[in-house]
Design an enzyme around this catalytic site. Sequence first.
Site, mmCIF file in Angstrom:
data_model
loop_
_atom_site.group_PDB
_atom_site.id
_atom_site.type_symbol
_atom_site.label_atom_id
_atom_site.label_comp_id
_atom_site.label_asym_id
_atom_site.label_seq_id
_atom_site.Cartn_x
_atom_site.Cartn_y
_atom_site.Cartn_z
ATOM 1 N N ASN A 138 0.818 -1.336 -0.043
ATOM 2 C CA ASN A 138 0.049 -0.053 -0.031
ATOM 3 C C ASN A 138 0.993 1.189 0.061
ATOM 4 O O ASN A 138 1.037 1.879 0.878
ATOM 5 C CB ASN A 138 -0.939 0.041 1.195
ATOM 6 C CG ASN A 138 -2.045 1.025 1.089
ATOM 7 O OD1 ASN A 138 -2.017 1.948 0.380
ATOM 8 N ND2 ASN A 138 -3.037 0.906 2.020
ATOM 9 N N TYR A 145 2.013 8.300 5.649
ATOM 10 C CA TYR A 145 2.668 8.223 6.938
ATOM 11 C C TYR A 145 4.045 8.738 7.059
ATOM 12 O O TYR A 145 4.347 9.495 7.977
ATOM 13 C CB TYR A 145 2.247 6.975 7.557
ATOM 14 C CG TYR A 145 0.766 6.558 7.707
ATOM 15 C CD1 TYR A 145 0.149 7.445 8.607
ATOM 16 C CD2 TYR A 145 0.187 5.529 7.086
ATOM 17 C CE1 TYR A 145 -1.091 7.175 8.845
ATOM 18 C CE2 TYR A 145 -1.207 5.140 7.086
ATOM 19 C CZ TYR A 145 -1.914 6.200 8.052
ATOM 20 O OH TYR A 145 -3.187 5.817 8.454
ATOM 21 N N LYS A 147 5.248 11.027 5.239
ATOM 22 C CA LYS A 147 5.163 12.442 5.027
ATOM 23 C C LYS A 147 4.858 13.049 6.641
ATOM 24 O O LYS A 147 5.279 14.266 6.679
ATOM 25 C CB LYS A 147 4.104 12.883 3.906
ATOM 26 C CG LYS A 147 4.041 14.149 3.621
ATOM 27 C CD LYS A 147 2.907 14.220 2.627
ATOM 28 C CE LYS A 147 1.517 14.276 3.112
ATOM 29 N NZ LYS A 147 0.458 14.135 2.367
#
Length: 175
Positions: A138, A145, A147
Amino acid sequence: NHMPTITLRKPDIQDVSALRNIGIQTFCESFSDQNTEENMQQYLAEKFSEEQLSVEMNDPNAQFYFAETEGRVIGYLKINTGSSQTEKLEGQCLEIERIYVLKEYHGKQVGQLLYNKAIQVAEELQADFVWLGVWEENHRAIHFYRKNGFLEFGKHIFKLGDDEQTDIMMKKPLR
């Protein structure tokens, strides 16, 4: 072409079928391309039955939030604390188990709004860190996350039907 207002609210037990609908639709949009129909159906039957969702909604260590616009549920958040977390980790922590947003609302900051709510709850609880597991395939979520300041710290196995998949565990210290 203005963006209608998006509001967050805590669903109550009357909202269980709305939770089931958004849960199934967003899960299918996210993962049905990469998994067999049988495994998807088995997982959805286990995890998204009204019975299972009612148990989770009544759990004092679990919280759900809906993102809504113009009376429509377009995404949701599930967070866990204490013994309801899917892994036993040291320290005072909060797990983001699910943030899902309808595909047509991707890129409109809905996920960020739900994520910000999770962080707000974690800070109110004075958690040391927030953590989550995300499927290694994914890439969109992993990027989101990272980021937001999450780092990888381990892996665990996630079963989707009879398929064993690797989840990357990520965490973000809060203090």
